[in-house]
Design a protein around this motif. Structure first.
Motif, PDB file in Angstrom:
ATOM      1  N   VAL A 342      21.893 -24.834  19.429  1.00 50.50           N
ATOM      2  CA  VAL A 342      22.853 -23.728  19.406  1.00 50.50           C
ATOM      3  C   VAL A 342      22.442 -22.657  18.399  1.00 50.50           C
ATOM      4  CG1 VAL A 342      25.261 -23.096  18.969  1.00 50.50           C
ATOM      5  CG2 VAL A 342      24.727 -25.222  20.188  1.00 50.50           C
ATOM      6  N   ALA A 343      21.896 -23.092  17.248  1.00 48.88           N
ATOM      7  CA  ALA A 343      21.496 -22.132  16.223  1.00 48.88           C
ATOM      8  C   ALA A 343      20.284 -21.309  16.639  1.00 48.88           C
ATOM      9  CB  ALA A 343      21.201 -22.865  14.920  1.00 48.88           C
ATOM     10  N   GLY A 344      19.448 -21.860  17.526  1.00 47.83           N
ATOM     11  CA  GLY A 344      18.246 -21.143  17.949  1.00 47.83           C
ATOM     12  C   GLY A 344      18.540 -19.765  18.508  1.00 47.83           C
ATOM     13  N   PRO A 345      19.327 -19.660  19.590  1.00 47.26           N
ATOM     14  CA  PRO A 345      19.648 -18.319  20.120  1.00 47.26           C
ATOM     15  C   PRO A 345      20.393 -17.443  19.118  1.00 47.26           C
ATOM     16  CG  PRO A 345      20.197 -20.028  21.726  1.00 47.26           C
ATOM     17  CD  PRO A 345      19.876 -20.731  20.443  1.00 47.26           C
ATOM     18  N   ALA A 346      21.169 -18.065  18.230  1.00 47.71           N
ATOM     19  CA  ALA A 346      21.879 -17.280  17.213  1.00 47.71           C
ATOM     20  C   ALA A 346      20.885 -16.602  16.272  1.00 47.71           C
ATOM     21  CB  ALA A 346      22.837 -18.168  16.428  1.00 47.71           C
ATOM     22  N   LEU A 347      19.842 -17.332  15.885  1.00 51.51           N
ATOM     23  CA  LEU A 347      18.813 -16.743  15.011  1.00 51.51           C
ATOM     24  C   LEU A 347      18.060 -15.624  15.731  1.00 51.51           C
ATOM     25  CD1 LEU A 347      17.246 -19.788  13.121  1.00 51.51           C
ATOM     26  CD2 LEU A 347      18.900 -18.110  12.285  1.00 51.51           C
ATOM     27  N   ALA A 448      21.484  -9.017  22.917  1.00 51.91           N
ATOM     28  CA  ALA A 448      22.630  -9.400  23.745  1.00 51.91           C
ATOM     29  C   ALA A 448      22.270 -10.576  24.657  1.00 51.91           C
ATOM     30  CB  ALA A 448      23.086  -8.204  24.579  1.00 51.91           C
ATOM     31  N   PHE A 449      21.041 -10.578  25.206  1.00 52.50           N
ATOM     32  CA  PHE A 449      20.602 -11.722  26.007  1.00 52.50           C
ATOM     33  C   PHE A 449      20.614 -12.997  25.162  1.00 52.50           C
ATOM     34  CE2 PHE A 449      18.462  -8.532  28.782  1.00 52.50           C
ATOM     35  CZ  PHE A 449      18.958  -8.974  29.998  1.00 52.50           C
ATOM     36  N   ALA A 450      20.099 -12.889  23.951  1.00 51.46           N
ATOM     37  CA  ALA A 450      20.063 -14.059  23.074  1.00 51.46           C
ATOM     38  C   ALA A 450      21.467 -14.521  22.713  1.00 51.46           C
ATOM     39  CB  ALA A 450      19.266 -13.731  21.805  1.00 51.46           C
ATOM     40  N   ALA A 451      22.382 -13.573  22.508  1.00 53.05           N
ATOM     41  CA  ALA A 451      23.762 -13.934  22.182  1.00 53.05           C
ATOM     42  C   ALA A 451      24.401 -14.716  23.327  1.00 53.05           C
ATOM     43  CB  ALA A 451      24.575 -12.683  21.873  1.00 53.05           C
ATOM     44  N   ALA A 452      24.106 -14.316  24.566  1.00 47.50           N
ATOM     45  CA  ALA A 452      24.594 -15.085  25.717  1.00 47.50           C
ATOM     46  C   ALA A 452      24.001 -16.484  25.702  1.00 47.50           C
ATOM     47  CB  ALA A 452      24.243 -14.363  27.011  1.00 47.50           C
ATOM     48  N   GLY A 453      22.787 -16.602  25.162  1.00 46.54           N
ATOM     49  CA  GLY A 453      22.144 -17.902  25.063  1.00 46.54           C
ATOM     50  C   GLY A 453      22.851 -18.855  24.121  1.00 46.54           C
ATOM     51  N   LEU A 455      26.064 -19.300  24.001  1.00 44.45           N
ATOM     52  CA  LEU A 455      27.072 -19.961  24.831  1.00 44.45           C
ATOM     53  C   LEU A 455      26.437 -20.982  25.762  1.00 44.45           C
ATOM     54  CD1 LEU A 455      29.942 -20.283  25.911  1.00 44.45           C
ATOM     55  CD2 LEU A 455      29.515 -18.321  27.422  1.00 44.45           C
ATOM     56  N   THR A 456      25.343 -20.585  26.461  1.00 45.61           N
ATOM     57  CA  THR A 456      24.716 -21.534  27.383  1.00 45.61           C
ATOM     58  C   THR A 456      24.109 -22.717  26.632  1.00 45.61           C
ATOM     59  OG1 THR A 456      22.625 -20.293  27.360  1.00 45.61           O
ATOM     60  CG2 THR A 456      24.228 -19.730  29.084  1.00 45.61           C
TER      61      THR A 456
END
Length: 465
Positions: A342-347, A448-453, A455-456
């Protein structure tokens, strides 16, 4: 599939076990095949101008990449079928043989049309090599080594980012572009020579299924559309191509849900199963990773960097990706793995937002330093999630045939997403009024793509029914 608690010593032992005498040979083969594929992509980009100067065909320049990509997507879909027919050893020898043959054709090409044919063969063999890199991890190694092996195999893209341009640049400098392809073919032959020793020839028993022709057609058409869109000079046509390509991908998903013969394992569409969220996270991270395509251009135009320094700036994301993978792949405690995924896309989101906020004309050395840090952070976010997402996909299905299909699909998702991301990046850069505006738009949208990541990724870590 619940990871077990281990000590730091045990985690270190896991890497030693993977690279020890029992597994080093297979890992050299699997990682080496992906390294060849990655190096070839970046090497060819460096060599093509020299090749065109000698054999002509400048108007077909961009097709050398497009044909390679479409062939890779088509062959990636066939990985599980090839394994069922030829077994791991036969499949790998066929893949590396096609890649080597295509490379030799490129080296001997008298004109651009022959070179394009060679690129098609390279792409077909390379797509198989990259897909087999994941599929054979699942069938060759114990489950507790999957994350580390996935980190090592996908880390070869970082190797390609550095070695490909450097090797291609050296050969191009001396006007020896054909020799570069010959060297690549010899490396492929060297790996092929050790395949019989380290890759088993046993076939995976299971029901024989047909080729998913409709799914292949939809995927290859989508890849072709977004690739052509990426090289179009008109921004409206580029945007239209990307939208049409994405529409075909939606049609692919709709068809897969109802089809009997699929590219993706059937469990992907089972209510409550998290595999679809795993693939969605792969896709979003792969799209975000293509931001690196324009980083060298931004470095030159906004930071005044020389081409060599700008090239290394473009590799910052790959460096972060590799560091993130190596540092996180040994984690096995369930709570830690969930946090990393979960932290990966957040970073990635944070890194790209910082990059977007600091894009400016006449950037000073400290601003460029911030860009490097932001890109490394974004790459680390992709890297820390990637090996565990790979483990999720590989463990989603206990059946050997379906499980191999789930593993091979990682590469298919990555290839198609990279194509969509590269074309989208071209649209965003063309929409910017100035180079700084283009850079801010690119990093902002990809954040924004990463932020959606995020959630997924969270959905992908939920316990499976």
């Amino acid at each position: 599939m619940a990871p077990t608690d281990t000590s730091t010593t045990r985690l270190d032992r896991g890497w030693r076990q993977l690279l020890g005498p029992d597994h080093l040979g297979p890992m050299v083969v699997l990682a080496g095949g992906v390294a060849l594929y990655a190096i070839n992509i970046y090497l060819t980009t460096s060599l093509l101008p020299s090749a065109v100067d000698e054999i002509g065909g400048a108007r077909f320049y961009a097709w050398a990449t497009t044909i390679f990509l479409v062939a890779s997507v088509i062959s990636a879909v066939l990985v599980s079928r090839l394994l069922a027919v030829a077994g791991p050893r036969g499949a790998y020898l066929a893949a590396i043989g096609l890649f080597a043959a295509g490379t030799v054709v490129c080296a001997a090409a008298p004109d651009m049309f022959v070179l394009l044919a060679g690129r098609g063969l390279q792409g077909f063999g390379g797509g198989l090599l990259s897909g087999l890199g994941y599929a054979l991890i699942r069938s060759t190694l114990s489950q507790h080594l999957w994350a580390r092996a996935s980190a090592l195999v996908s880390g070869m893209w970082g190797v390609g980012t550095f070695v490909g341009p450097a090797l291609g640049g050296v050969f191009a400098q001396f006007g020896a572009w054909r020799l570069a392809f010959i060297v690549l073919a010899l490396l492929a032959a060297g790996i092929a020579a050790i395949v019989p020793r380290y890759i088993t020839g046993e076939r995976i028993d299971g029901p024989r299924v047909g080729v998913p022709a409709v799914s292949m057609l939809l995927l290859s058409a989508a890849a072709l559309l977004v690739s052509v869109a990426g090289i179009a000079s008109n921004v409206a046509l580029t945007a239209l191509g990307v939208v049409a390509g994405v529409a075909l991908l939606v049609a692919f998903v709709v068809h897969e849900r109802r089809a009997v013969t699929r590219v993706l394992p059937a469990v992907t569409f089972t209510p409550g199963n998290t595999l679809k969220w795993t693939y969605a996270t792969f896709a979003l991270l792969a799209v975000a990773s293509t931001a690196e395509t324009f980083v060298p251009l931004f470095g030159q135009r906004l930071g005044g960097l020389e081409p060599l320094a700008a090239g290394f700036l473009g590799a910052a994301l790959a460096v972060g990706w590799t560091l993130g993978e190596i540092s996180s792949a040994g984690a096995s405690r369930r709570s830690t793995v969930r946090a990393l995924v979960v932290a990966g896309p957040a970073l990635v989101t944070i890194g790209f937002l910082v990059a977007a906020a600091t894009q400016r004309e006449g950037a000073t050395a400290w601003v460029i330093g911030v860009w490097v840090a932001a890109l490394v952070l974004g790459g680390a976010g992709i890297g820390m999630a990637w090996p565990h997402l790979s483990t999720f996909a590989m463990g989603a299905e206990h059946d050997e045939v379906e499980g191999g299909k789930a593993a091979a699909a990682i590469n298919t998702v990555q290839l198609v997403s990279n194509a969509v991301g590269s074309a989208s990046a071209g649209v965003l850069v063309n929409l910017g009024g100035t180079m700084a505006d283009s850079a801010r738009l690119l990093f902002g949208f990809f954040a924004a793509f990463a932020a959606a990541g995020v959630l997924t990724a969270w959905r992908s870590t939920r316990p499976r029914p």
